[in-house]
Design an enzyme around this catalytic site. Structure first.
Site, PDB file in Angstrom:
ATOM      1  N   ARG A  30      43.846  31.696  41.173  1.00  0.00           N
ATOM      2  CA  ARG A  30      43.230  31.202  42.404  1.00  0.00           C
ATOM      3  C   ARG A  30      42.528  29.867  42.166  1.00  0.00           C
ATOM      4  NH1 ARG A  30      38.047  31.020  43.592  1.00  0.00           N
ATOM      5  NH2 ARG A  30      37.518  32.317  41.795  1.00  0.00           N
ATOM      6  N   ARG A  31      41.694  29.820  41.135  1.00  0.00           N
ATOM      7  CA  ARG A  31      41.011  28.564  40.810  1.00  0.00           C
ATOM      8  C   ARG A  31      42.018  27.507  40.371  1.00  0.00           C
ATOM      9  NH1 ARG A  31      37.007  32.045  37.443  1.00  0.00           N
ATOM     10  NH2 ARG A  31      35.313  32.475  38.917  1.00  0.00           N
ATOM     11  N   LYS A  89      34.802  42.053  42.519  1.00  0.00           N
ATOM     12  CA  LYS A  89      36.118  41.408  42.482  1.00  0.00           C
ATOM     13  C   LYS A  89      37.045  42.048  41.448  1.00  0.00           C
ATOM     14  CE  LYS A  89      34.627  37.539  39.505  1.00  0.00           C
ATOM     15  NZ  LYS A  89      35.464  37.797  38.342  1.00  0.00           N
ATOM     16  N   ASP A  90      36.504  42.876  40.546  1.00  0.00           N
ATOM     17  CA  ASP A  90      37.336  43.570  39.565  1.00  0.00           C
ATOM     18  C   ASP A  90      37.825  44.935  40.052  1.00  0.00           C
ATOM     19  OD1 ASP A  90      37.068  41.505  37.741  1.00  0.00           O
ATOM     20  OD2 ASP A  90      35.358  42.410  36.721  1.00  0.00           O
ATOM     21  N   CYS A 126      46.520  39.844  40.381  1.00  0.00           N
ATOM     22  CA  CYS A 126      46.246  38.689  39.532  1.00  0.00           C
ATOM     23  C   CYS A 126      47.442  37.760  39.407  1.00  0.00           C
ATOM     24  CB  CYS A 126      45.810  39.152  38.141  1.00  0.00           C
ATOM     25  SG  CYS A 126      44.132  39.778  38.091  1.00  0.00           S
ATOM     26  N   ARG A 159      33.531  32.512  26.537  1.00  0.00           N
ATOM     27  CA  ARG A 159      34.055  31.355  27.274  1.00  0.00           C
ATOM     28  C   ARG A 159      33.176  30.125  27.067  1.00  0.00           C
ATOM     29  NH1 ARG A 159      36.355  33.970  32.974  1.00  0.00           N
ATOM     30  NH2 ARG A 159      37.178  35.847  32.031  1.00  0.00           N
ATOM     31  N   ARG A 163      40.053  33.168  28.548  1.00  0.00           N
ATOM     32  CA  ARG A 163      39.749  34.596  28.576  1.00  0.00           C
ATOM     33  C   ARG A 163      38.517  34.870  27.732  1.00  0.00           C
ATOM     34  NH1 ARG A 163      43.102  38.643  29.292  1.00  0.00           N
ATOM     35  NH2 ARG A 163      41.099  39.737  29.445  1.00  0.00           N
TER      36      ARG A 163
END
Length: 315
Positions: free
Chosen positions: A133-134, A85-86, A244, A157, A151
């Site tokens: 998105r979340r 996904k990156d 993003c 996190r 972040r």
């Protein structure tokens, strides 16, 4: 296949999760080629260094791959391992996404020290997430919650959660599972409630497109089902110019010989979420993804994409 490799170097980010991923690929390669010496080149990317702003404001996910690509170009590394996904969907020459490995759990995970699920969170509770998105999907389903940016690497996190900065945080389940932190997961968000990002849970290996030897050596690592899903999901994102700055989700599943693709585009505040779905033969993966993207555009996604993709949209 070319002669068995004698030595390979994997470029990787230096975070604990990135190292796990690179070590996983290293171990798979050493199983395939027992006489090959496989080493790691650890690097810190710009995306790892900028932690005081959201990815949408500092250049997007490509910040996590540029330094690794430089190592491929100058010969310090033969391959780079990424969370798929990156990896930008518009990967250009001289680079190529050589293989996609078998996917881990693609869902988002609910992590909290005081609550068992999103539904248990009281109004005003602070939820941390790194992704628009979340955020959009949370805001639509739980408008009383406060969503704030989160972040840092996985351990950072979790540390912010443990310090009390958030009542809960939402993380990719795959990362927690890979680091043996599955016990931190209080629940999994169904894909119907939190549609994953394109490529979430999968690993991709990037090489120089001209390295025919690398493509041949890596081919046995590819997972056909995950590759088809990734083709469809990344096609959605590519057609829509996904970045993003835009709450965009794309998730494909193989069921028998059929590939089903779900995708959405949303307003960041969750006030509008546009969804589309298509299903068809696995062999048509990329075309199915493109069809879903066009359906989203037909349903009204274009104004959202244009506005959020403007240079000052996230200023």
């Amino acid at each position: 296949m070319p002669e068995t490799p004698k030595k390979l170097t994997i470029a990787t980010r230096a975070s604990r999760l990135a190292l796990w991923q690179a070590e996983h690929v290293r171990d798979r390669l050493q199983e395939l080629y027992p006489l090959c010496e496989v080493g790691l080149l650890t690097m810190t990317t710009r995306g790892d260094q900028i932690l005081d702003r959201s990815l949408s404001k500092v250049g997007g996910k490509g910040l996590f791959v540029k330094e690794l690509e430089t190592a491929l170009l100058d010969g310090r590394a033969d391959l780079a391992v990424h969370s798929l996904k990156d990896v930008p969907v518009d990967l250009h020459s001289p680079f190529a996404l050589s293989v996609v490995l078998e996917r881990d759990d693609p869902r988002d995970a609910f992590v909290s020290n005081g609550y068992g699920s999103m539904d248990e969170l009281p109004a005003g509770a602070v939820v941390g997430t790194s992704s628009l998105r979340r955020e959009a999907q949370i805001r639509q389903r739980h408008p009383g919650l406060v969503v704030q940016p989160l972040r840092g690497n996985l351990d950072t996190r979790l540390g912010k959660l443990d310090r009390g900065d958030y009542a809960a945080i939402i993380l990719a389940a795959a990362g927690l599972r890979r680091l043996g932190l599955e016990a931190r997961i209080r629940g999994y968000l169904p894909v119907e409630q939190s549609l994953p990002a394109a490529g979430q849970g999968a690993l991709g290996i990037e090489v120089l497109e001209a390295r025919a030897d690398m493509h041949a050596w890596l081919a046995p690592l590819a997972d056909p089902a995950t590759t088809a899903c990734a083709l469809a999901e990344r096609a959605v994102s590519r057609v829509l110019g996904g970045s993003c700055q835009v709450p965009l989700a794309a998730y494909a599943q193989v069921q028998g010989g059929t590939l089903a693709v779900d995708a959405l585009v949303a307003e960041p505040d969750g006030s509008v979420i546009i969804r589309a779905r298509a299903a068809g033969p696995v062999a048509d993966a990329a075309a199915l993804g493109e069809r879903v993207a066009q359906d989203l555009l037909a349903k009204g996604a274009r104004p959202i994409l244009d506005r959020l993709s403007m240079p000052d949209a996230s200023a």
